[in-house]
Scaffold this motif. Structure first.
Motif, PDB file in Angstrom:
ATOM      1  N   ILE A 252       0.870  -1.176   0.000  1.00 18.79           N
ATOM      2  CA  ILE A 252       0.000   0.000   0.000  1.00 18.79           C
ATOM      3  C   ILE A 252       0.905   1.223   0.000  1.00 18.79           C
ATOM      4  CG2 ILE A 252      -1.817   1.285   1.190  1.00 18.79           C
ATOM      5  CD1 ILE A 252      -2.771  -1.294   2.447  1.00 18.79           C
ATOM      6  N   ARG A 253       0.895   1.975  -1.103  1.00 21.20           N
ATOM      7  CA  ARG A 253       1.831   3.088  -1.253  1.00 21.20           C
ATOM      8  C   ARG A 253       1.105   4.383  -1.619  1.00 21.20           C
ATOM      9  NH1 ARG A 253       7.361   2.618   0.251  1.00 21.20           N
ATOM     10  NH2 ARG A 253       7.657   0.385   0.625  1.00 21.20           N
ATOM     11  N   ILE A 254       1.472   5.431  -0.915  1.00 21.86           N
ATOM     12  CA  ILE A 254       0.917   6.752  -1.174  1.00 21.86           C
ATOM     13  C   ILE A 254       1.895   7.560  -2.022  1.00 21.86           C
ATOM     14  CG2 ILE A 254       1.886   7.827   0.913  1.00 21.86           C
ATOM     15  CD1 ILE A 254      -0.837   9.313   1.185  1.00 21.86           C
ATOM     16  N   LEU A 255       1.399   8.372  -2.919  1.00 21.78           N
ATOM     17  CA  LEU A 255       2.266   9.231  -3.724  1.00 21.78           C
ATOM     18  C   LEU A 255       2.716  10.424  -2.886  1.00 21.78           C
ATOM     19  CD1 LEU A 255       0.575   7.658  -6.016  1.00 21.78           C
ATOM     20  CD2 LEU A 255       1.279   9.575  -7.473  1.00 21.78           C
ATOM     21  N   SER A 256       4.023  10.512  -2.671  1.00 27.81           N
ATOM     22  CA  SER A 256       4.566  11.688  -1.995  1.00 27.81           C
ATOM     23  C   SER A 256       5.005  12.739  -3.003  1.00 27.81           C
ATOM     24  CB  SER A 256       5.752  11.287  -1.112  1.00 27.81           C
ATOM     25  OG  SER A 256       6.772  10.678  -1.887  1.00 27.81           O
ATOM     26  N   ASN A 257       5.170  12.327  -4.260  1.00 23.03           N
ATOM     27  CA  ASN A 257       5.479  13.246  -5.362  1.00 23.03           C
ATOM     28  C   ASN A 257       5.168  12.539  -6.673  1.00 23.03           C
ATOM     29  OD1 ASN A 257       7.953  11.505  -5.089  1.00 23.03           O
ATOM     30  ND2 ASN A 257       8.588  12.737  -6.836  1.00 23.03           N
ATOM     31  N   ASN A 258       5.127  13.295  -7.760  1.00 14.61           N
ATOM     32  CA  ASN A 258       4.937  12.695  -9.083  1.00 14.61           C
ATOM     33  C   ASN A 258       5.559  13.617 -10.133  1.00 14.61           C
ATOM     34  OD1 ASN A 258       4.158  11.350 -11.379  1.00 14.61           O
ATOM     35  ND2 ASN A 258       2.005  11.131 -10.795  1.00 14.61           N
ATOM     36  N   LYS A 259       6.740  13.246 -10.595  1.00 18.23           N
ATOM     37  CA  LYS A 259       7.468  14.090 -11.542  1.00 18.23           C
ATOM     38  C   LYS A 259       6.787  14.188 -12.904  1.00 18.23           C
ATOM     39  CE  LYS A 259      11.876  14.446 -11.876  1.00 18.23           C
ATOM     40  NZ  LYS A 259      12.111  15.813 -11.355  1.00 18.23           N
ATOM     41  N   VAL A 260       5.992  13.189 -13.268  1.00 20.24           N
ATOM     42  CA  VAL A 260       5.411  13.207 -14.612  1.00 20.24           C
ATOM     43  C   VAL A 260       4.266  14.215 -14.749  1.00 20.24           C
ATOM     44  CG1 VAL A 260       6.101  10.832 -15.109  1.00 20.24           C
ATOM     45  CG2 VAL A 260       3.836  11.278 -14.164  1.00 20.24           C
ATOM     46  N   ASN A 261       3.741  14.699 -13.615  1.00 18.13           N
ATOM     47  CA  ASN A 261       2.712  15.741 -13.703  1.00 18.13           C
ATOM     48  C   ASN A 261       2.995  16.926 -12.787  1.00 18.13           C
ATOM     49  OD1 ASN A 261       1.955  14.830 -11.157  1.00 18.13           O
ATOM     50  ND2 ASN A 261       0.189  13.675 -11.893  1.00 18.13           N
ATOM     51  N   GLY A 262       4.253  17.010 -12.310  1.00 14.45           N
ATOM     52  CA  GLY A 262       4.665  18.171 -11.519  1.00 14.45           C
ATOM     53  C   GLY A 262       4.270  18.134 -10.065  1.00 14.45           C
ATOM     54  N   GLY A 263       3.845  16.989  -9.553  1.00 14.48           N
ATOM     55  CA  GLY A 263       3.458  16.885  -8.145  1.00 14.48           C
ATOM     56  C   GLY A 263       4.655  17.002  -7.223  1.00 14.48           C
ATOM     57  N   LYS A 264       4.688  18.045  -6.376  1.00 16.15           N
ATOM     58  CA  LYS A 264       5.820  18.304  -5.494  1.00 16.15           C
ATOM     59  C   LYS A 264       5.781  17.412  -4.246  1.00 16.15           C
ATOM     60  CE  LYS A 264       7.330  21.633  -8.133  1.00 16.15           C
ATOM     61  NZ  LYS A 264       8.543  21.427  -8.946  1.00 16.15           N
ATOM     62  N   TYR A 265       6.965  17.119  -3.736  1.00 13.58           N
ATOM     63  CA  TYR A 265       7.094  16.253  -2.565  1.00 13.58           C
ATOM     64  C   TYR A 265       6.401  16.852  -1.348  1.00 13.58           C
ATOM     65  CZ  TYR A 265       9.190  13.887   1.445  1.00 13.58           C
ATOM     66  OH  TYR A 265       9.381  13.208   2.625  1.00 13.58           O
ATOM     67  N   ASN A 266       5.645  16.000  -0.641  1.00 12.22           N
ATOM     68  CA  ASN A 266       4.971  16.412   0.585  1.00 12.22           C
ATOM     69  C   ASN A 266       5.209  15.343   1.651  1.00 12.22           C
ATOM     70  OD1 ASN A 266       3.128  16.992   2.687  1.00 12.22           O
ATOM     71  ND2 ASN A 266       1.746  18.025   1.270  1.00 12.22           N
ATOM     72  N   PRO A 267       5.993  15.669   2.713  1.00 12.66           N
ATOM     73  CA  PRO A 267       6.309  14.666   3.733  1.00 12.66           C
ATOM     74  C   PRO A 267       5.111  14.225   4.561  1.00 12.66           C
ATOM     75  CG  PRO A 267       7.068  16.837   4.417  1.00 12.66           C
ATOM     76  CD  PRO A 267       6.606  16.977   3.005  1.00 12.66           C
ATOM     77  N   ASN A 268       4.031  15.001   4.557  1.00 11.37           N
ATOM     78  CA  ASN A 268       2.845  14.643   5.344  1.00 11.37           C
ATOM     79  C   ASN A 268       2.119  13.425   4.786  1.00 11.37           C
ATOM     80  OD1 ASN A 268       3.226  16.841   7.106  1.00 11.37           O
ATOM     81  ND2 ASN A 268       2.181  18.216   5.674  1.00 11.37           N
ATOM     82  N   THR A 269       2.488  13.016   3.586  1.00 13.11           N
ATOM     83  CA  THR A 269       1.853  11.832   2.995  1.00 13.11           C
ATOM     84  C   THR A 269       2.149  10.563   3.797  1.00 13.11           C
ATOM     85  OG1 THR A 269       3.760  11.662   1.504  1.00 13.11           O
ATOM     86  CG2 THR A 269       1.792  12.766   0.652  1.00 13.11           C
ATOM     87  N   ALA A 270       3.317  10.507   4.431  1.00 14.77           N
ATOM     88  CA  ALA A 270       3.692   9.297   5.179  1.00 14.77           C
ATOM     89  C   ALA A 270       2.701   9.018   6.306  1.00 14.77           C
ATOM     90  CB  ALA A 270       5.110   9.437   5.732  1.00 14.77           C
ATOM     91  N   ALA A 271       2.357  10.067   7.065  1.00 16.87           N
ATOM     92  CA  ALA A 271       1.393   9.903   8.158  1.00 16.87           C
ATOM     93  C   ALA A 271       0.006   9.589   7.618  1.00 16.87           C
ATOM     94  CB  ALA A 271       1.361  11.159   9.019  1.00 16.87           C
ATOM     95  N   ALA A 272      -0.366  10.227   6.514  1.00 18.99           N
ATOM     96  CA  ALA A 272      -1.695   9.986   5.930  1.00 18.99           C
ATOM     97  C   ALA A 272      -1.846   8.529   5.510  1.00 18.99           C
ATOM     98  CB  ALA A 272      -1.911  10.912   4.739  1.00 18.99           C
ATOM     99  N   ASN A 273      -0.791   7.963   4.938  1.00 18.79           N
ATOM    100  CA  ASN A 273      -0.857   6.566   4.509  1.00 18.79           C
ATOM    101  C   ASN A 273      -0.997   5.633   5.706  1.00 18.79           C
ATOM    102  OD1 ASN A 273      -0.747   4.845   2.079  1.00 18.79           O
ATOM    103  ND2 ASN A 273       1.059   3.951   3.051  1.00 18.79           N
TER     104      ASN A 273
END
Length: 290
Positions: A252-273
């Motif tokens: 089960i993996r949450i996207l913390s960033n996505n270079k192919v559409n410009g999604g910037k890294y967000n460290p808060n994703t770890a807790a959300a997952n």
């Protein structure tokens, strides 16, 4: 007369021993059945930010260590759950998984954490349920002589589990091996996905390797050739070890960033997952407690 009494006592003694043995065996079977019912659920996270938030939510936590690996043993809804801080990378995760299986005999393993997006339709805070997990680092290069250059797009997948001989010489090994996510764990994940409101939840393919890909064209190549939704550095090795022991597994993996559409890294994703995985584990426990 004395001999008859002695024979009678001997028969009674033998019957008592037999009865005691049967009773002991029955009790052992009951204990074994109880232990089987309460085999723990393992939740893996590579880094402290990806593991410790979940561990803090367990009750009666005891910490154990083996090498660099940390095991937080506790309970969730009175069911045994162990959070494992595996460290980053395929080798660390494979070793931590094998130790956890041998030591704790788990009923299921969830490998979770952050990831980089490969699919342009996925965004930061979206979550991918690993219907499949694949090793992106097991590759066979093209046959080129000195001066002929390097062409990563010509590299072929290499299935190291295809044979016990040289995988490099086995044509049957020139394909990707996909590890399927456990159906019951997937069902539990779908049951609680409406509780997650920070992004969408989809089934997809999780790719793993000891490589951090920042080249957009290479990311697109993996997405096209392997069907990957996200990439990370651990899941496929845990899936491989779980498969060898026939333990239920799900990434089960949450996207913390996505270079192919410009999604910037967000460290808060770890807790959300971890918050979402917590609900998945609770749902899975409800299946096992029936």
């Amino acid at each position: 007369m004395l001999n008859a009494k002695l024979k009678k006592y001997a028969v009674l003694a033998i019957l008592a021993v037999v009865f005691t043995s049967i009773l002991a065996g029955w009790n052992d079977s009951k204990k074994a059945a109880g232990k089987e019912k309460e085999r723990p659920i393992i939740v893996q996270g590579p880094m402290p930010i990806e593991a410790e938030n979940f561990a803090k939510r367990l009750k009666n936590v005891k910490e154990e260590k083996s090498g660099d690996f940390v095991f937080y043993k506790g309970t969730l809804d009175k069911y045994p759950v162990i959070v494992v801080k595996t460290g980053k990378g395929m080798e660390n995760t494979a070793a931590a998984t094998a130790i956890a299986i041998e030591r704790y005999k788990p009923i299921a393993i969830i490998n979770q954490g952050t990831s980089g997006g490969h699919d342009p339709d996925l965004h930061v805070f979206d979550i991918v349920l690993g219907k499949r997990t694949v090793n992106l680092g097991s590759l066979k290069t093209a046959d080129k002589e000195a001066g002929q250059g390097i062409d990563p797009t010509a590299w072929k997948p290499m299935d190291l589990m295809a044979s016990e001989g040289s995988a490099g010489e086995d044509p049957n090994a020139e394909k990707a091996r996909y590890y399927e996510g456990d159906k019951e764990l997937l069902a539990a994940a779908h049951e609680v996905k409406d509780l997650y409101t920070k992004g969408k939840i989809v089934e997809g393919t999780i790719g793993s390797a000891d490589v951090w890909n920042n080249e957009v064209d290479r990311i697109k190549w993996f997405h096209s050739k392997f069907g990957t939704s996200v990439e990370e550095m651990e899941g496929a090795s845990a899936a491989q070890i779980a498969k060898s022991y026939e333990i239920a597994f799900l990434g089960i993996r949450i996207l913390s960033n996505n270079k192919v559409n410009g999604g910037k890294y967000n460290p808060n994703t770890a807790a959300a997952n971890q918050d979402y995985v917590y609900e998945v584990v609770k749902q899975y426990i409800s299946y096992k407690s029936k």
